[in-house]
Design a protein around this motif. Structure first.
Motif, PDB file in Angstrom:
ATOM      1  N   PRO A  96       0.827  -1.204   0.000  1.00 27.17           N
ATOM      2  CA  PRO A  96       0.000   0.000   0.000  1.00 27.17           C
ATOM      3  C   PRO A  96       0.864   1.258   0.000  1.00 27.17           C
ATOM      4  O   PRO A  96       0.965   1.964   0.982  1.00 27.17           O
ATOM      5  CB  PRO A  96      -0.802  -0.122   1.298  1.00 27.17           C
ATOM      6  N   MET A  97       1.493   1.513  -1.118  1.00 26.54           N
ATOM      7  CA  MET A  97       2.290   2.729  -1.273  1.00 26.54           C
ATOM      8  C   MET A  97       2.407   3.032  -2.770  1.00 26.54           C
ATOM      9  O   MET A  97       1.851   2.314  -3.583  1.00 26.54           O
ATOM     10  CB  MET A  97       3.680   2.566  -0.634  1.00 26.54           C
ATOM     11  N   SER A  98       3.141   4.072  -3.100  1.00 25.41           N
ATOM     12  CA  SER A  98       3.203   4.452  -4.516  1.00 25.41           C
ATOM     13  C   SER A  98       4.012   3.437  -5.317  1.00 25.41           C
ATOM     14  O   SER A  98       4.718   2.599  -4.768  1.00 25.41           O
ATOM     15  CB  SER A  98       3.859   5.834  -4.645  1.00 25.41           C
ATOM     16  N   ILE A  99       3.892   3.540  -6.649  1.00 29.52           N
ATOM     17  CA  ILE A  99       4.635   2.643  -7.546  1.00 29.52           C
ATOM     18  C   ILE A  99       6.124   2.782  -7.297  1.00 29.52           C
ATOM     19  O   ILE A  99       6.845   1.785  -7.153  1.00 29.52           O
ATOM     20  CB  ILE A  99       4.290   2.974  -9.018  1.00 29.52           C
ATOM     21  N   PHE A 100       6.570   4.014  -7.203  1.00 25.54           N
ATOM     22  CA  PHE A 100       7.996   4.251  -6.980  1.00 25.54           C
ATOM     23  C   PHE A 100       8.445   3.620  -5.663  1.00 25.54           C
ATOM     24  O   PHE A 100       9.459   2.921  -5.608  1.00 25.54           O
ATOM     25  CB  PHE A 100       8.289   5.754  -6.967  1.00 25.54           C
ATOM     26  N   ASP A 101       7.686   3.881  -4.598  1.00 22.34           N
ATOM     27  CA  ASP A 101       8.075   3.372  -3.287  1.00 22.34           C
ATOM     28  C   ASP A 101       8.072   1.851  -3.247  1.00 22.34           C
ATOM     29  O   ASP A 101       8.883   1.239  -2.553  1.00 22.34           O
ATOM     30  CB  ASP A 101       7.142   3.922  -2.204  1.00 22.34           C
ATOM     31  N   ASN A 102       7.146   1.240  -4.015  1.00 22.67           N
ATOM     32  CA  ASN A 102       7.117  -0.218  -4.072  1.00 22.67           C
ATOM     33  C   ASN A 102       8.445  -0.745  -4.600  1.00 22.67           C
ATOM     34  O   ASN A 102       9.090  -1.594  -3.991  1.00 22.67           O
ATOM     35  CB  ASN A 102       5.989  -0.704  -4.998  1.00 22.67           C
ATOM     36  N   VAL A 103       8.843  -0.229  -5.763  1.00 24.73           N
ATOM     37  CA  VAL A 103      10.061  -0.739  -6.385  1.00 24.73           C
ATOM     38  C   VAL A 103      11.287  -0.382  -5.542  1.00 24.73           C
ATOM     39  O   VAL A 103      12.231  -1.155  -5.441  1.00 24.73           O
ATOM     40  CB  VAL A 103      10.228  -0.172  -7.812  1.00 24.73           C
ATOM     41  N   ALA A 104      11.246   0.793  -4.912  1.00 29.15           N
ATOM     42  CA  ALA A 104      12.405   1.228  -4.127  1.00 29.15           C
ATOM     43  C   ALA A 104      12.484   0.534  -2.776  1.00 29.15           C
ATOM     44  O   ALA A 104      13.476   0.657  -2.072  1.00 29.15           O
ATOM     45  CB  ALA A 104      12.331   2.740  -3.905  1.00 29.15           C
ATOM     46  N   TYR A 105      11.440  -0.214  -2.414  1.00 26.65           N
ATOM     47  CA  TYR A 105      11.362  -0.748  -1.052  1.00 26.65           C
ATOM     48  C   TYR A 105      12.601  -1.555  -0.668  1.00 26.65           C
ATOM     49  O   TYR A 105      13.220  -1.325   0.365  1.00 26.65           O
ATOM     50  CB  TYR A 105      10.103  -1.600  -0.889  1.00 26.65           C
ATOM     51  N   ALA A 112      11.517  -5.008 -16.233  1.00 23.61           N
ATOM     52  CA  ALA A 112      10.262  -5.747 -16.039  1.00 23.61           C
ATOM     53  C   ALA A 112       9.239  -5.383 -17.088  1.00 23.61           C
ATOM     54  O   ALA A 112       8.074  -5.768 -16.999  1.00 23.61           O
ATOM     55  CB  ALA A 112       9.706  -5.466 -14.635  1.00 23.61           C
ATOM     56  N   ALA A 113       9.669  -4.635 -18.089  1.00 25.84           N
ATOM     57  CA  ALA A 113       8.828  -4.249 -19.236  1.00 25.84           C
ATOM     58  C   ALA A 113       7.578  -3.505 -18.784  1.00 25.84           C
ATOM     59  O   ALA A 113       6.486  -3.733 -19.290  1.00 25.84           O
ATOM     60  CB  ALA A 113       8.451  -5.473 -20.062  1.00 25.84           C
ATOM     61  N   ILE A 114       7.712  -2.626 -17.782  1.00 21.66           N
ATOM     62  CA  ILE A 114       6.532  -1.872 -17.369  1.00 21.66           C
ATOM     63  C   ILE A 114       6.877  -0.395 -17.206  1.00 21.66           C
ATOM     64  O   ILE A 114       6.151   0.376 -16.578  1.00 21.66           O
ATOM     65  CB  ILE A 114       5.948  -2.476 -16.069  1.00 21.66           C
ATOM     66  N   TRP A 115       8.002   0.035 -17.761  1.00 23.07           N
ATOM     67  CA  TRP A 115       8.399   1.420 -17.611  1.00 23.07           C
ATOM     68  C   TRP A 115       7.436   2.358 -18.330  1.00 23.07           C
ATOM     69  O   TRP A 115       7.031   3.388 -17.818  1.00 23.07           O
ATOM     70  CB  TRP A 115       9.833   1.591 -18.123  1.00 23.07           C
ATOM     71  N   LYS A 116       7.043   1.948 -19.549  1.00 24.13           N
ATOM     72  CA  LYS A 116       6.177   2.830 -20.336  1.00 24.13           C
ATOM     73  C   LYS A 116       4.873   3.123 -19.603  1.00 24.13           C
ATOM     74  O   LYS A 116       4.375   4.246 -19.598  1.00 24.13           O
ATOM     75  CB  LYS A 116       5.873   2.177 -21.695  1.00 24.13           C
ATOM     76  N   GLU A 117       4.292   2.100 -18.996  1.00 24.58           N
ATOM     77  CA  GLU A 117       2.993   2.315 -18.346  1.00 24.58           C
ATOM     78  C   GLU A 117       3.096   3.080 -17.034  1.00 24.58           C
ATOM     79  O   GLU A 117       2.091   3.544 -16.515  1.00 24.58           O
ATOM     80  CB  GLU A 117       2.297   0.983 -18.023  1.00 24.58           C
ATOM     81  N   THR A 118       4.295   3.171 -16.469  1.00 24.07           N
ATOM     82  CA  THR A 118       4.369   3.740 -15.122  1.00 24.07           C
ATOM     83  C   THR A 118       5.191   5.004 -15.013  1.00 24.07           C
ATOM     84  O   THR A 118       5.106   5.718 -14.015  1.00 24.07           O
ATOM     85  CB  THR A 118       4.987   2.724 -14.144  1.00 24.07           C
ATOM     86  N   SER A 119       5.996   5.299 -16.056  1.00 22.82           N
ATOM     87  CA  SER A 119       6.938   6.409 -15.893  1.00 22.82           C
ATOM     88  C   SER A 119       6.230   7.720 -15.573  1.00 22.82           C
ATOM     89  O   SER A 119       6.780   8.577 -14.898  1.00 22.82           O
ATOM     90  CB  SER A 119       7.805   6.572 -17.139  1.00 22.82           C
ATOM     91  N   ALA A 120       4.999   7.858 -16.086  1.00 20.25           N
ATOM     92  CA  ALA A 120       4.307   9.123 -15.862  1.00 20.25           C
ATOM     93  C   ALA A 120       3.558   9.158 -14.539  1.00 20.25           C
ATOM     94  O   ALA A 120       3.062  10.195 -14.130  1.00 20.25           O
ATOM     95  CB  ALA A 120       3.329   9.369 -17.007  1.00 20.25           C
ATOM     96  N   ARG A 121       3.466   8.006 -13.872  1.00 21.03           N
ATOM     97  CA  ARG A 121       2.699   8.036 -12.624  1.00 21.03           C
ATOM     98  C   ARG A 121       3.370   7.281 -11.492  1.00 21.03           C
ATOM     99  O   ARG A 121       2.749   6.506 -10.768  1.00 21.03           O
ATOM    100  CB  ARG A 121       1.297   7.489 -12.847  1.00 21.03           C
ATOM    101  N   LEU A 122       4.645   7.552 -11.347  1.00 24.03           N
ATOM    102  CA  LEU A 122       5.402   6.856 -10.315  1.00 24.03           C
ATOM    103  C   LEU A 122       4.897   7.153  -8.912  1.00 24.03           C
ATOM    104  O   LEU A 122       5.062   6.347  -8.008  1.00 24.03           O
ATOM    105  CB  LEU A 122       6.889   7.229 -10.421  1.00 24.03           C
ATOM    106  N   LYS A 123       4.284   8.345  -8.736  1.00 23.36           N
ATOM    107  CA  LYS A 123       3.844   8.691  -7.388  1.00 23.36           C
ATOM    108  C   LYS A 123       2.443   8.175  -7.093  1.00 23.36           C
ATOM    109  O   LYS A 123       1.950   8.314  -5.980  1.00 23.36           O
ATOM    110  CB  LYS A 123       3.854  10.228  -7.226  1.00 23.36           C
ATOM    111  N   ASP A 124       1.798   7.601  -8.123  1.00 25.39           N
ATOM    112  CA  ASP A 124       0.437   7.095  -7.899  1.00 25.39           C
ATOM    113  C   ASP A 124       0.468   5.821  -7.076  1.00 25.39           C
ATOM    114  O   ASP A 124       1.440   5.084  -7.067  1.00 25.39           O
ATOM    115  CB  ASP A 124      -0.242   6.798  -9.237  1.00 25.39           C
ATOM    116  N   ASP A 125      -0.652   5.546  -6.421  1.00 24.83           N
ATOM    117  CA  ASP A 125      -0.777   4.327  -5.621  1.00 24.83           C
ATOM    118  C   ASP A 125      -0.703   3.102  -6.533  1.00 24.83           C
ATOM    119  O   ASP A 125      -1.295   3.067  -7.605  1.00 24.83           O
ATOM    120  CB  ASP A 125      -2.119   4.338  -4.894  1.00 24.83           C
TER     121      ASP A 125
END
Lengths: 281, 261, 284
Positions: free
Chosen positions: B108-117, B141-154
């Protein structure tokens, strides 16, 4: 220290603190139970059950009046409150369902009332049932206790009935039974143990109430079985005797506390055993 | 009785005479398992429900230690040491051997925080280093395109397949040697499944992979080696093409041809 | 015949269910009605007036309100960290053998009637406070501590239940990255159970503010804002418990009902807030 080592250290500290908290919690429980048992057993003798209340210093004083009064208050409140609670809970589960706005409102209000201050309920009953009649009465106390008990029974009945599988109901309907028979003969029977557990917990909760009785049933130092008059209760007697400056009254207060706690803990344990028996079926 | 082939490649992990007994059980759930896990290859574990494949998988990162009373016997050799020993540093082990679970488990945290955990757990605080490594992991992990613009989103805003890729990104961010996959696509739709399978094949260049799957076709698609397990035994381990076409053991053949499930 | 019985049964259960709503509404109504003379006499000044003098027919609720707030705040301050610690112990640390007995003990603690907490407080805790701080030993501090012990089991149990809803697989994911128990609790369990934990806290607060018997023994019922934390004070429930039977005439009674009404509204609002904002039962 590396970051990882720091994390491991913090983890250890937190674990120790948590265990300490649990130890503190258990320590208080043991403390309270111990003094309850020690003072209670010290104060209990046959006199308690033989004699009614008396002015301080009298040899022949006991708790008979308070015990009988308590049984009457709790007993009648249970006789009134349990059927009301079960029927209301039945409405919520079997007629209201999960989507009905009315049913959900009743559920929400009951939840809130379960945690509401019981002294306010006492004040309410005072206004409608003591003041107009000019005197305290056992009935006023019973009404106050019933108001506290009903939401508890209502909620547990509602929850327990909902646990009965829909297929059971459908099978009864498929045999041509009318709805009221399906509910009474199949559903309620199916949730019997759960409802009983709810009743036990409700009675336990209400047995320990003091505040709502303070100005409804008030108190009586002597044996009285007339519910239209003020009547003694174990809880209010406990309160009065313990806050008095008289040692023999204080002793009786501890005896009362001991008896009441054992009763309530007994009901709770019984309720738990029933719950476990249900789960193992 | 079991047929375990000898692999030509370097071994990432070697299992020797491994037994495992769950707490309170009278019989071991895994009996005398010996097998190699090839480096930079995908090894699949297949078998009917209850055969012990997940139990075996969870032994490699000592997940069983979270629940008291479980007992290991034997050796699991990784990087020259037996990781089953008491003195094994499990926190370090788990940064070297990562795990992906049956259902996507985004924190339960942002996309960025998940990967950085995992990186933060290691003590990496430098913002630009974190950003670079998170970006690299998401790309791998082939998911950069879908997430690069919303790394801070949940992270819970992502779809199931995307979340599972996120979990993969999270696991590879710490650059482990081995990745354990526990039925990673069982909760996903066919298209997401395809994507994950493709990713697994790409990832083996960087990590050694062990995957448990109840789907034989998946094992055939993604793995280089396949192990068949039955009732706690490793019945056969062989090159995937050979095992599925000409299994050495009769039991393997019966399972593959669907004689039992 | 069956049709009639069906309808009868339906209506009976419905009316009894409606009765609960009616009673709640009646409580609001009656409290207001009884309090009206005092409301008319004092208005909102009642809330900020510090003078409570029955013989002068002058009633100000400020000391009682402040006492309620302060004793509750003190109790929560002490109980919250302890309750979270106990909840963490029960859900994450305790070995299986201890989980049940400790958990059940905590729940049994919650079942002990509050009047007994009051007695224990009076006979055993007051002397300790007296020895440590001087004075009577009766007052805000003692009341706050006794209240904390009373609220602790309930809050610990509900917090533990909230934490236990965290799926194992989510916790394992954090362990699999090399997390320690505390990492998992801090980064996964608490965020996941956040709503339940906050809800439990606010609910406990709502119950604490209405608590009478545990506090009546040890608060002192002095309608003055205490200057020291060890001074006697009063709270709304304590004032009601002590003075209801003594009140002899109209305005005194009305003022007490005014207090009761305030208490009912405050606790109702707090509990409702906890319920709707944090403790949704997922009934959608």
């Amino acid at each position: 220290m590396t970051h990882v080592e720091k994390r491991i250290l913090i983890n250890k500290i937190v674990m120790i603190l948590s265990s300490l908290s649990a130890a503190v919690g258990i320590a208080f429980l043991l403390w309270i139970l111990t003094i309850l048992v020690i003072n209670g057993i010290d104060a209990i003798n046959w006199n308690i059950f033989i004699f009614e209340g008396a002015p301080p210093g009298y040899e022949e004083s006991g708790l008979k009046h308070a015990l009988i009064g308590q049984v009457m208050l709790i007993g009648v409140a249970t006789l009134i409150g349990v059927p009301l609670g079960i029927l209301a809970g039945t409405y919520l589960s079997e007629y209201g369902g999960l989507k009905s706005k009315l049913a959900n409102t009743i559920r929400d209000i009951s939840d809130i009332m379960m945690s509401a201050p019981s002294i306010v309920i006492g004040s309410f009953v005072y206004a409608i049932f003591v003041a107009p009649f000019g005197h305290f009465s056992g009935w006023a106390g019973i009404i106050a206790l019933t108001i506290i008990m009903v939401p508890i029974i209502l909620r547990t009945t509602d929850d327990m009935l909902q646990l009965v599988p829909t297929t059971l109901r459908e099978a009864a309907f498929a045999l041509g039974a009318p709805k009221y028979k399906v509910i009474l003969q199949v559903v309620i029977r199916g949730a019997k143990t759960g409802i009983l557990t709810g009743v036990l917990l409700g009675v336990a909760r209400v047995s320990g109430e003091t505040a709502p009785l303070l100005f409804t049933s008030f108190n009586d130092n002597f044996l009285n079985t007339d519910l239209s008059e003020p009547i003694a209760s174990l809880t209010v007697t406990m309160f009065n005797y313990a806050t008095s400056p008289y040692e023999d009254w204080q002793k009786l207060g501890w005896a009362a506390a001991f008896i009441l706690s054992m009763f309530i803990l007994g009901l709770n344990i019984l309720g738990r055993l029933l719950l476990m028996k249900r789960k193992s079926k | 009785m079991a047929t375990i082939i000898d692999i030509p490649e370097e071994k990432a992990i070697e299992v020797n005479n491994f037994d495992f007994t769950y707490a309170g059980a009278s019989d071991p759930s895994l009996k005398n398992i010996s097998m190699p896990i090839a480096k930079n290859k995908v090894t699949a574990l297949i078998g009917p429900s209850g055969c012990g494949k997940t139990t075996l998988l969870r032994s490699f990162n000592r997940m069983h230690d979270l629940y008291p009373g479980n007992a290991y016997n034997g050796e699991i050799i990784f990087e020259g040491r037996n990781i089953l020993q008491e003195k094994e540093d499990m926190i370090k082990l788990r940064t070297q051997i990562g795990m992906i679970f049956q259902k996507p488990t985004a924190f339960p945290m942002s996309i960025f925080d998940n990967v950085a955990y995992g990186l933060r757990l290691k003590g990496i605080k430098n913002k630009s280093e974190l950003r670079d490594r998170v970006e690299k992991a998401l790309k791998d992990a082939a998911i950069w395109k879908e997430t690069s613009a919303r790394l801070k989103d949940d992270a819970n805003g992502l779809s199931g397949g995307q979340q599972q890729r996120l979990c993969i990104a999270r696991a590879i961010a710490v650059e482990p040697e081995v990745l354990l996959f526990d039925e990673p696509t069982s909760a996903l739709d066919p298209i997401s499944t395809q994507g994950i399978e493709k990713l697994i094949i790409e990832l083996k260049e960087k990590v050694s992979i062990l995957i448990v799957t109840h789907n034989m076709q998946q094992a055939a698609r993604v793995s280089d080696y396949t192990g068949f397990m039955y009732l706690g035994d490793l019945v056969e381990l062989g090159k995937t093409e050979e095992l599925f076409v000409t299994p050495a053991e009769k039991l393997t053949e019966e399972y593959i041809t669907g004689k039992f499930g | 015949m069956n049709k009639f019985l069906d309808r009868f049964f339906h209506l009976s259960t419905l009316s009894i269910a409606l009765l609960t709503l009616l009673v709640t509404g009646a409580i609001f109504g009656v409290l207001y009605q009884e309090a009206k003379p005092a409301i008319d006499a004092f208005g909102f000044d009642f809330l900020i007036d510090s003078k409570w003098a029955p013989n002068l027919e002058r009633f100000g609720a400020f000391p009682a309100i402040v006492g309620s707030i302060m004793s509750t705040a003190l109790a929560m301050l002490l109980a919250i960290p302890l309750a979270i610690g106990v909840a963490i112990f029960l859900s994450e640390i305790a070995p299986a053998k201890l989980k049940s007995p400790v958990g059940v003990s905590i729940e049994l603690l919650a079942a002990i009637p509050s009047v007994i907490y009051g007695m224990w407080g009076l006979f055993y805790f007051v002397p300790i406070i007296r020895d440590l701080f001087g004075g009577l030993g009766i007052g805000l501090l003692t009341a706050g501590i006794v209240l904390a012990i009373m609220v602790l089991p309930f809050m610990a149990a509900v917090t533990r239940d909230a934490m236990n809803t965290t799926p194992d697989i989510l916790k394992e994911s954090a362990y699999a990255l090399g997390g320690t128990k505390w990492d998992v609790i801090k980064d996964v369990v608490i965020p996941y159970a956040k709503a339940g934990i906050i809800g439990a806290t606010i609910l406990a607060l709502g119950r604490a503010i209405g608590e009478t018997m545990a506090v009546t023994f040890v608060m002192g019922n002095v309608h003055k804002i205490p200057s020291l934390i060890t001074d006697p004070a009063t709270s709304i429930p304590v004032a009601l418990a002590n003075e209801f039977a003594e009140a002899d005439e109209g305005l005194y009674f009305s003022s007490l009902f005014y207090l009761a009404m305030i208490l009912f509204i405050i606790s109702f609002a707090i509990i409702a807030f906890a319920k709707f904002a944090f403790l949704k039962r997922g009934r959608k």
